[in-house]
Every structure is written in C-alpha cells, then in structure tokens.
Design a protein around this motif. Structure first.
Motif, PDB file in Angstrom:
ATOM      1  N   ALA A 114     -10.935  37.665  24.804  1.00 45.66           N
ATOM      2  CA  ALA A 114     -10.028  37.802  23.657  1.00 45.66           C
ATOM      3  C   ALA A 114     -10.485  38.956  22.759  1.00 45.66           C
ATOM      4  N   THR A 115     -11.786  39.044  22.514  1.00 40.69           N
ATOM      5  CA  THR A 115     -12.273  40.148  21.667  1.00 40.69           C
ATOM      6  C   THR A 115     -12.070  41.484  22.369  1.00 40.69           C
ATOM      7  N   LEU A 116     -12.339  41.508  23.674  1.00 44.83           N
ATOM      8  CA  LEU A 116     -12.126  42.763  24.414  1.00 44.83           C
ATOM      9  C   LEU A 116     -10.665  43.189  24.341  1.00 44.83           C
ATOM     10  N   GLU A 117      -9.766  42.231  24.406  1.00 45.57           N
ATOM     11  CA  GLU A 117      -8.335  42.537  24.336  1.00 45.57           C
ATOM     12  C   GLU A 117      -7.989  43.150  22.982  1.00 45.57           C
ATOM     13  N   ARG A 118      -8.576  42.567  21.900  1.00 41.70           N
ATOM     14  CA  ARG A 118      -8.355  43.137  20.555  1.00 41.70           C
ATOM     15  C   ARG A 118      -8.947  44.545  20.472  1.00 41.70           C
ATOM     16  N   MET A 119     -10.121  44.716  21.070  1.00 44.99           N
ATOM     17  CA  MET A 119     -10.748  46.046  21.056  1.00 44.99           C
ATOM     18  C   MET A 119      -9.864  47.058  21.790  1.00 44.99           C
ATOM     19  N   ARG A 120      -9.272  46.616  22.894  1.00 45.54           N
ATOM     20  CA  ARG A 120      -8.410  47.530  23.667  1.00 45.54           C
ATOM     21  C   ARG A 120      -7.189  47.934  22.844  1.00 45.54           C
ATOM     22  N   LEU A 238     -19.610  37.180   9.711  1.00 42.44           N
ATOM     23  CA  LEU A 238     -18.302  37.497   9.140  1.00 42.44           C
ATOM     24  C   LEU A 238     -18.282  37.394   7.610  1.00 42.44           C
ATOM     25  N   LYS A 239     -19.176  36.563   7.059  1.00 40.87           N
ATOM     26  CA  LYS A 239     -19.279  36.490   5.582  1.00 40.87           C
ATOM     27  C   LYS A 239     -19.731  37.834   5.033  1.00 40.87           C
ATOM     28  N   ALA A 240     -20.745  38.402   5.663  1.00 42.15           N
ATOM     29  CA  ALA A 240     -21.304  39.660   5.163  1.00 42.15           C
ATOM     30  C   ALA A 240     -20.339  40.824   5.360  1.00 42.15           C
ATOM     31  N   THR A 241     -19.568  40.800   6.455  1.00 38.98           N
ATOM     32  CA  THR A 241     -18.617  41.907   6.657  1.00 38.98           C
ATOM     33  C   THR A 241     -17.522  41.838   5.594  1.00 38.98           C
ATOM     34  N   ALA A 242     -17.134  40.602   5.214  1.00 35.94           N
ATOM     35  CA  ALA A 242     -16.122  40.441   4.151  1.00 35.94           C
ATOM     36  C   ALA A 242     -16.703  40.901   2.818  1.00 35.94           C
ATOM     37  N   ALA A 243     -17.962  40.549   2.561  1.00 35.31           N
ATOM     38  CA  ALA A 243     -18.585  40.952   1.296  1.00 35.31           C
ATOM     39  C   ALA A 243     -18.677  42.476   1.190  1.00 35.31           C
ATOM     40  N   PHE A 244     -18.841  43.145   2.319  1.00 38.55           N
ATOM     41  CA  PHE A 244     -18.884  44.619   2.316  1.00 38.55           C
ATOM     42  C   PHE A 244     -17.502  45.189   2.000  1.00 38.55           C
ATOM     43  N   GLY A 245     -16.472  44.384   2.233  1.00 39.70           N
ATOM     44  CA  GLY A 245     -15.103  44.802   1.891  1.00 39.70           C
ATOM     45  C   GLY A 245     -14.263  45.171   3.098  1.00 39.70           C
ATOM     46  N   ILE A 246     -14.742  44.851   4.301  1.00 35.35           N
ATOM     47  CA  ILE A 246     -14.003  45.255   5.500  1.00 35.35           C
ATOM     48  C   ILE A 246     -12.954  44.189   5.848  1.00 35.35           C
ATOM     49  N   ALA A 247     -11.716  44.635   5.999  1.00 26.64           N
ATOM     50  CA  ALA A 247     -10.607  43.709   6.257  1.00 26.64           C
ATOM     51  C   ALA A 247     -10.775  43.030   7.609  1.00 26.64           C
ATOM     52  N   ASP A 248     -10.269  41.797   7.694  1.00 29.76           N
ATOM     53  CA  ASP A 248     -10.446  40.999   8.927  1.00 29.76           C
ATOM     54  C   ASP A 248      -9.959  41.723  10.178  1.00 29.76           C
ATOM     55  N   ASP A 249      -8.833  42.464  10.046  1.00 29.04           N
ATOM     56  CA  ASP A 249      -8.326  43.112  11.259  1.00 29.04           C
ATOM     57  C   ASP A 249      -9.169  44.332  11.664  1.00 29.04           C
ATOM     58  N   HIS A 250     -10.160  44.661  10.856  1.00 29.83           N
ATOM     59  CA  HIS A 250     -11.113  45.719  11.220  1.00 29.83           C
ATOM     60  C   HIS A 250     -12.490  45.138  11.567  1.00 29.83           C
ATOM     61  N   VAL A 251     -12.522  43.825  11.816  1.00 31.82           N
ATOM     62  CA  VAL A 251     -13.796  43.193  12.169  1.00 31.82           C
ATOM     63  C   VAL A 251     -13.710  42.700  13.614  1.00 31.82           C
ATOM     64  N   PHE A 252     -14.676  43.107  14.424  1.00 35.71           N
ATOM     65  CA  PHE A 252     -14.744  42.660  15.822  1.00 35.71           C
ATOM     66  C   PHE A 252     -16.008  41.830  15.982  1.00 35.71           C
ATOM     67  N   PRO A 253     -15.824  40.529  16.185  1.00 38.53           N
ATOM     68  CA  PRO A 253     -16.983  39.626  16.200  1.00 38.53           C
ATOM     69  C   PRO A 253     -17.612  39.527  17.583  1.00 38.53           C
ATOM     70  N   PHE A 254     -18.805  39.049  17.622  1.00 37.99           N
ATOM     71  CA  PHE A 254     -19.371  38.552  18.877  1.00 37.99           C
ATOM     72  C   PHE A 254     -20.267  37.378  18.524  1.00 37.99           C
ATOM     73  N   HIS A 255     -20.919  36.828  19.522  1.00 34.48           N
ATOM     74  CA  HIS A 255     -21.592  35.553  19.304  1.00 34.48           C
ATOM     75  C   HIS A 255     -23.093  35.691  19.373  1.00 34.48           C
ATOM     76  N   ASP A 256     -23.781  34.663  18.852  1.00 34.26           N
ATOM     77  CA  ASP A 256     -25.248  34.740  18.880  1.00 34.26           C
ATOM     78  C   ASP A 256     -25.797  34.568  20.289  1.00 34.26           C
ATOM     79  N   TRP A 257     -24.936  34.305  21.260  1.00 35.27           N
ATOM     80  CA  TRP A 257     -25.415  34.277  22.654  1.00 35.27           C
ATOM     81  C   TRP A 257     -25.482  35.676  23.278  1.00 35.27           C
ATOM     82  N   VAL A 258     -25.241  36.692  22.467  1.00 30.47           N
ATOM     83  CA  VAL A 258     -25.442  38.073  22.927  1.00 30.47           C
ATOM     84  C   VAL A 258     -26.643  38.639  22.173  1.00 30.47           C
ATOM     85  N   GLY A 259     -27.717  38.944  22.878  1.00 31.59           N
ATOM     86  CA  GLY A 259     -28.882  39.548  22.224  1.00 31.59           C
ATOM     87  C   GLY A 259     -28.610  41.012  21.914  1.00 31.59           C
TER      88      GLY A 259
END
Ligand code: F6P
Length: 540
Positions: A114-120, A238-259
């Motif tokens: 799903a994230t890759l699709e958003r990135m594409r 995602l809390k910190a990215t919001a605090a920086f002021g970056i809009a949700d549609d400009h945030v691409f998340p990943f999980h803590d299972w990725v080192g």
C-alpha cells in the motif's frame, strides 16, 4: 539443536583451522582441477566464486555442520514469518516484505504494497508536473536529508544508477557539518527542489538540524506559507512529522520492523523512485526479491548468502582474519563500501550474545573499501605484503554502459590480476629468476629479494555480475543483507539492534549546550575537558 552439537561444530572448525595446511589455497587447486566449478555458485543472476579461499571440502562440510547446529534455517524461517527476530528491541524483521511475497507475513506485505502504491502515485504526479512547488514550478531536483541508513543506501544506489536525463536530479545531505550544506547549496533552485526528510525516528539530531536549516532556507526563498509544500517526510514517527508541519499526504510511513540499514526498499527509497523513475525502482526491488527467493529456497550448500557468511566465519574465527576489504571494479559502486560498512559493522559489531552473555568468539570484522583500480594505488600494498592477510571481496561487472572498451578491458584485467596475485604470490626463486632475466647484479638481487616476495595463498572471493542495472544491484545488496543475517545466526548475536551508537548521542547533547554557552561542564574526563577548553579559546 543442542549446545553440545554447536560446540562440537565450532571445535571441528577450530581444529581444521589449526592444521598446517589450513591456509594453503594453491594446493587445493592442484588437488581439484574442478575447484572453480565446485566452489562457484549462481543465484539471482550473480556468480559467487569462493575457490580462491582456503575453504577445502572438509572445511566446507564443517562450516555447513555449524550452520545446521546454529539453526540458521530455523532462524531464517522465524524472520520470514514475522517472528521476533530482533529480540532486544522486541521487533519482527521484515525488510523482505518490502519487495517479496512472504506467505506467513501477509499483513506486512500488504502494508508495504500500500505504501509503495502511494509512493508510485506521488512519484508519477511529480513527474507529470501535477504536484508542483509554491511558485508553480515543476520539481526537477530531490534533496534527501538523512543519515546512516536513511542516507547511505539511497546515496549508494543513486550513484550507481542515476544517469543524465533521468527524471530528477538527486542531491543528498547527510552530515550535520554546515560545509556539507554549503557544498550542495549552489546546486539547488529552491523553487524546483523537493525536500525529503528521511528519518525512521524523526529525532536524529543531525537530520533534524539539517531539516530545520533547509526549512528556514526554503521559507526565505518561496515564503513561509508555501515552504512546506516542498517538504515530504519518510518516517515511522507520525507525531513528529506532524509537529514539523508536514501534511499527511506528504508523509510516507514505514514500520519498526524495517531496520535503518535495511530500509532503502521502504519509503526511505523515495528519492530513488523520484530520481530514477518508478520502473527502475521497482526493478531494484525485483532484484532483491530474486535474491530473497534464492536465500529462502536454495539448499545451504548452494545458497550464496549462507556460503558467503560461512566463508567469513572461516576467515574470522578459523584463521583470525578480522578485517575485510571490498573492491567493486566499477566507479558507479564507489559508495558500496560505505553502505556495507554500516550494514555489516552496525549489525555485527557486538560483544554479547542474544542472551546478553559475553561472546566467546570474534564477531564482525572491520570492513573497508574503495573502487578498483583506485584501491590498488592506496591500500593494496598492505593486502599483498602486510604480515597478516586481509580477505577481499572483488566485484566485477562483465558489460559496461560506455563504449570505452579498452578502458573496461584494463579495469577487468586489473581486478582479475589482483585476485590472481593474492593467490599465486611470487616466491624467492621466481623473484631471483625475474631479476636475473632483467639483468640485475647479484648484490642488488640479494638486497631486494625479501622485499619483492609475495607470500600468496591470500584469500578473496569474487562476485561476478553480467551488468550493473537496478535488478542486479538489488540482488547484490540483498546478498549482503542476508549474509549479515546469517552471520548473526551463526554467532548468536542480534544483528538488528545498534545500542553502540547511543552513548555518543547522549553525551553530545550537553556538549552542544556547553559550546553554545562558552562554559565547559564540570564532569568531563580530563582529555575532553582540555579539548573543549582549547576549542572555546580558539573560537575566541
Ligand atoms: O547510526 C545509528 C542509526 O540509528 C542508524 O541505525 C540509522 O540508520 C541512523 O541512525 C539514522 O536514524 P534515523 O533514520 O532514525 O534518523
């Protein structure tokens, strides 16, 4: 598998290593005319040649017994099924889910997809000019701000694959050193620059300092109202990215299972998708997926990452060789050694086992490297004639992407010659014969012979790639990732945490304040206190 079986497997390796013939390689070629074929395996389009090492058939059997006793296959299955493969941080380890279908981790695979699709979609909207900057100009440059795993992977792949004419120009800002920013600044037009703040934690001091610096520059250039239109965040926080002021549609998340050092396949790879184009980013993932399948499905005695790891165990634990050089014979891979330094040393530089007991055997070696042929004119003297051998990984690419065929021949010939010289060496008789043939007098010969001897029997492995492209590069990086996993399993250490970088981070915080206030703190050691006082004096 029981502890006694594991100890027996280690003991067998140690006794084979103590035998007088353990370091000889030339004799193995004499004994087996098919040694190249027997000690070269193929997988995911790569060929791995381990014949120029002292791994004999007996050593190979003992190393494979160790892999069984250490339950490499069981630990691999645990990782692929989303079990807790990173026990100190109580996390799964699922970077394979970012590029492969893992039947036992369907949720992680679906989220990654799903994230890759958003990135594409985002990448293609930027390329089509639908997403633009605050002054309505198209973006033509992507500035990736990040450090460690949020920098080295994208930089290394970008340098390897980016060509003039690709969709966007990639620029990377990693070091907090302001000279780094001053270097890239003249290359940037703020109106056309898309800024990616790449940070898994979104708290890394260096990255956040650079992100705020670049934000101020962007605000001054396009106005405070539009500046954030130029910012994208790649993060798990995602809390910190919001605090920086970056809009949700400009945030691409990943999980803590990725080192971090395994993250270039995740949202952290967005700078690659933007700069290379989506299809080439996807081909990079496909190459890694091909290596994943090979790693997960191939028997251990044919399995490239497992064999590469076992060879390292032989060198490190058997022969006591705790350094390794990586020489890619391709200038485009000039940042591969830096990526592998982090991947391997941050993962395997551990002094306690998974259970927290002190390790009883050496773990990760020091890794360093440079592209060939440049390396030949810097550190290869030590590799050929220093008192202790340094195993080498040679990486050769058959077909270049340029027309300077003569240069490529010279490049490949040098790569082959280096590994041949390490293997065959030059003994005293050969040196004397060469010098006599060249007309040297007997006094000169006697004086120089010891200096001109090459001991030979020095180990190297060679990875042969048909061509450097996104697919083969993805496979190559995944080969090293799985090698790191396997070594963690063999040494019974956790390759997925990195507590060793924490203390320096903690100590830097008060030092920043003391440098700012111009007043040294009272509780430093004598050297640090002295250096701090001297720095403050020099700053006036
Ligand atoms: O150097 C330590 C480290 O934690 C790496 O593992 C990581 O890749 C890097 O810092 C950057 O961390 P982050 O992506 O959270 O900014």
């Amino acid at each position: 598998m029981s502890d006694s079986k594991l100890e027996a497997a280690w003991a067998r390796i140690e006794s084979l290593a103590a035998a007088p013939e353990a370091k000889t390689i030339r004799a193995l070629f004499k004994a087996d005319p098919d040694r190249f074929a027997n000690f070269s395996q193929r997988g995911a389009g790569l060929l791995l040649d381990r014949s120029k090492t002292s791994v004999s058939p007996e050593v190979q059997a003992a190393l494979l017994d160790l892999a069984v006793a250490a339950d490499v296959e069981g630990k691999r299955a645990l990782m692929a099924s989303g079990g807790i493969a990173n026990p100190t941080e109580r996390r799964a380890v699922l970077h394979m889910a970012l590029r492969s279908q893992l039947p036992e981790a369907p949720e992680a695979c679906a989220e990654a997809r799903a994230t890759l699709e958003r990135m594409r979609e985002f990448t293609e909207a930027v390329h089509r000019g639908e997403l633009r900057g605050a002054t309505n100009q198209r973006f033509d440059t992507v500035l990736n701000i990040g450090i460690g795993g949020s920098d080295l992977g994208p930089v290394m792949v970008g340098r390897a694959l980016w060509r003039a004419g690709d969709p966007m120009r990639p620029i990377h800002l990693g070091n907090v050193d302001g000279h780094g920013w001053e270097t890239v600044l003249p290359m940037l037009d703020p109106r056309r620059t898309l800024v990616l703040v790449s940070s898994k934690t979104f708290t890394t001091q260096e990255t956040m300092a650079n992100a705020h610096l670049v934000k101020r520059w962007m605000e001054a250039s396009v106005g405070p109202a539009g500046a954030l239109q130029h910012f994208v965040a790649l993060s798990t926080n995602l809390k910190a990215t919001a605090a920086f002021g970056i809009a949700d549609d400009h945030v691409f998340p990943f999980h803590d299972w990725v080192g971090g050092r395994f993250s270039l396949w995740s949202a952290i790879g967005l700078s690659l998708a933007l700069s290379l184009g989506w299809d080439r980013f996807q081909a990079l993932l496909d190459g890694a997926a091909a290596m994943d399948s090979h790693f997960l499905e191939t028997p251990m005695d044919q399995n490239l990452p497992i064999l590469l790891a076992l060879t390292e165990v032989w060198h490190v634990n058997g022969l006591g060789l705790n350094r390794r050089a990586v020489l890619p014979y391709d200038e485009r891979l000039r940042r591969l050694p830096a990526h592998l330094q982090q991947l391997e040393m941050e993962s395997l530089g551990k002094r306690v086992t998974v259970a927290g007991a002190p390790v009883r055997r050496a773990t990760g070696p020091v890794v360093f490297g440079e592209p060939g042929t440049s390396a030949q004119h810097s550190f290869m003297q030590l590799v050929h004639q220093g008192p202790k051998p340094v195993p080498v990984d040679f990486i050769l690419i058959a077909r270049p992407d340029h027309r300077h065929i003569e240069n490529h021949r010279i490049l490949l010939a040098n790569g082959l010659a280096q590994s041949e010289a390490l293997l065959t060496g030059r003994n005293a008789e050969e040196v004397v014969a060469d010098m006599r043939a060249a007309g040297a007098d007997e006094e000169t010969i006697a004086r120089l012979v010891p200096h001109k001897i090459f001991p030979g029997d020095r180990p190297s492995v060679t990875i042969l790639m048909p061509h450097l492209d996104p697919f083969t590069l993805g496979a190559l990086i995944a080969l090293y990732e799985h090698k790191v996993f396997t070594l963690g399993a063999l040494w019974n250490i956790n390759p997925f945490d990195q507590w060793g970088v924490e203390l320096g981070k903690v100590l830097a915080t008060p030092l920043v304040r003391e440098l700012e206030a111009g007043v040294p703190g009272a509780d430093h050691d004598g050297s640090t206190a002295g250096l701090l006082a001297e720095l403050l004096r020099l700053q006036g």
